[in-house]
Design an enzyme around this catalytic site. Structure first.
Site, PDB file in Angstrom:
ATOM      1  N   SER A 119     -32.997 -12.115 -27.707  1.00  0.00           N
ATOM      2  CA  SER A 119     -34.434 -12.011 -27.992  1.00  0.00           C
ATOM      3  C   SER A 119     -35.248 -11.504 -26.816  1.00  0.00           C
ATOM      4  O   SER A 119     -36.457 -11.290 -26.960  1.00  0.00           O
ATOM      5  CB  SER A 119     -34.971 -13.385 -28.422  1.00  0.00           C
ATOM      6  N   GLU A 170       0.792  -1.229   0.000  1.00  0.00           N
ATOM      7  CA  GLU A 170       0.000   0.000   0.000  1.00  0.00           C
ATOM      8  C   GLU A 170       0.827   1.283   0.000  1.00  0.00           C
ATOM      9  O   GLU A 170       0.379   2.309  -0.500  1.00  0.00           O
ATOM     10  CB  GLU A 170      -0.945   0.015   1.217  1.00  0.00           C
TER      11      GLU A 170
END
Length: 448
Positions: free
Chosen positions: A395, A135
């Site tokens: 569809s 980090e």
């Protein structure tokens, strides 16, 4: 007398002419000298470019000085207003959120889970090192904001190396955001975050900042802090985390849901491998430790969760849009129909082949969500296919087309014409490649 006078007069005239000539020459000489001096002076004068450059440098220096003074006052004031270390330890992150269905029944209660508070010396060294490595590798050398990281991100943003400027927050900035701010990506919020981070560095030691961070950061699944995450994912206290377990937990901070070992073991393992590589590169661990088999880590068995979590994962982030920043407990009423959600869950489970996933959304006529299922098992995969999957609708759109026709006054016996059509260069085709010409709405729908 007359001749002598004439001679004297002529001599005087010639003398006068010579004097005038000398004065004229002297004047020309002086003018010439003056022109040369003027020319030399002009040649030595600075150009407009350097004049403006000097002015910009002076103005820039003054602006930088004033900015530094302003920043020092802002950081000092923020540091003076910060709570004490013990007050920050006592405050809890996160909030409890009770989610209700449309009939008022409770769907789920989501809230923070806190384990035991671990003092700095009780947090395993590998856990501290893993978090710093992945980090904020310059955590121990910067003053809250990492200028190297920030400059690199800005340059990448301007050069187009990345689509947006991001990933610049240090551990101290993340702590400031978690304690005092929201996660909105605005310049104002980032500026306040930077000032608060420098204030934290001013007031607290690096050990205190890392202790606060590791006990308050969110690791996913409601777990706040290292001890809570360790108990949730590995069924033991955080004081006994191994190198492999620490790498998995450290990897969660970037994206807790994406890298959660209870949701996607492979993603968690891949992320842990990145953490181990960074720890080795920064010389926190040896090559032997970096090659640890994270696949062998024993994960806590999770009980199955109701599919309603797909719905809450979609709904709750929208609270940031409609509510002001608050940490107060919330009660959220939704449009979910419990009976329809139960039927939708059963329908997806019964119609999804083994090993496959499914999704379903049911909407009211006004667009309210009555049921939403994003997969067959939330624990197995919390990826929401109902809202996040990018797939062709196929569809399914035809239902809406025929419904719109009926609402517009068409009857099943009305005639429509099936002919080739092109829309902005796009030419849709029937699956058999043929067009049937004129046909009724009923027949058209039957063969869709």
């Amino acid at each position: 007398m007359s001749k002598r006078g004439d001679n004297l007069s002529n001599k005087n005239k010639r003398g006068s002419r010579r004097a005038a000539t000398e004065r004229s020459a002297s004047g020309k000489s002086k003018k010439s000298s003056s022109k040369k001096k003027t020319t030399l002076k002009r040649e030595g004068a600075p150009s407009p470019f350097w004049k403006w450059t000097k002015r910009f440098a002076v103005f820039g220096g003054v602006a930088a000085l004033l900015g530094t003074v302003f920043l020092a006052f802002a950081v000092g004031f923020a540091a003076r207003e910060l709570p004490s270390f013990f007050q920050l330890k006592a405050s809890q992150a996160g909030q409890t959120i009770l989610v209700r269905a449309r009939d008022g029944s409770e769907i789920v209660e989501i809230g923070p889970s806190f384990g035991e508070w671990l003092e700095f010396q009780d947090i395993p060294e590998n856990m501290r090192n893993a978090m710093v490595a992945v980090e904020d590798k310059r955590f121990y050398s910067h003053y809250g904001v990492d200028p190297i990281r920030t400059t690199g991100a800005v340059v990448e943003g301007f050069t187009g190396a990345r689509s947006r400027v991001g990933g610049t927050s240090t551990i101290t900035q993340q702590l400031a955001r978690n304690l005092f701010l929201s996660s909105n990506r605005t310049f104002d919020r980032k500026a306040r975050e930077a000032i608060l981070a420098m204030a934290l560095e001013w007031k607290f030691s690096k050990e205190q900042i890392l202790e606060l961070y590791l006990n308050k950061v969110y690791f996913g699944g409601g777990a706040y802090g290292v001890d809570s995450a360790s108990r949730k994912f590995f069924s033991h206290p955080g004081k006994t985390l191994s190198v492999a377990e620490a790498s998995i937990i450290a990897g969660l901070v970037k994206a807790p849901s994406r890298y959660s070992p209870t949701a996607d073991v492979q993603a968690a393992v891949d992320r842990a491998a990145v953490v181990l590589r960074l720890m080795k590169e920064q010389e926190y661990i040896t090559s032997d430790q970096a090659s640890v088999d994270v696949d062998a880590v024993q994960l806590k068995q999770q009980a199955g969760q109701n599919s309603v979590r797909y719905f809450t994962d979609y709904v709750l982030p929208q609270l940031d849009i409609i509510l002001p920043e608050t940490n107060a407990p919330l009660e959220v009423w939704t449009t979910l129909d419990v009976g329809m959600q139960r039927a939708a869950t059963a329908a997806v489970a019964s119609n999804s082949p083994d090993g496959a996933q499914g999704a379903l959304v049911s909407l009211d006529r006004d667009g309210a969500i009555l049921a939403l299922v994003g997969g067959t098992d939330y624990v197995e995969s919390n990826f929401n296919r109902a809202t996040d999957a990018m797939r062709q609708p196929g569809s399914s759109w035809k239902l809406f087309v025929y419904l719109a026709a009926l609402e517009a006054g068409y009857t099943p016996e009305d005639k429509v014409v099936d002919t080739p059509v092109t829309i902005d260069g796009w030419s849709p085709r029937n699956s058999n490649g043929r067009n049937v010409g004129e046909t009724s709405l009923r027949t058209s729908f039957a063969f869709s």
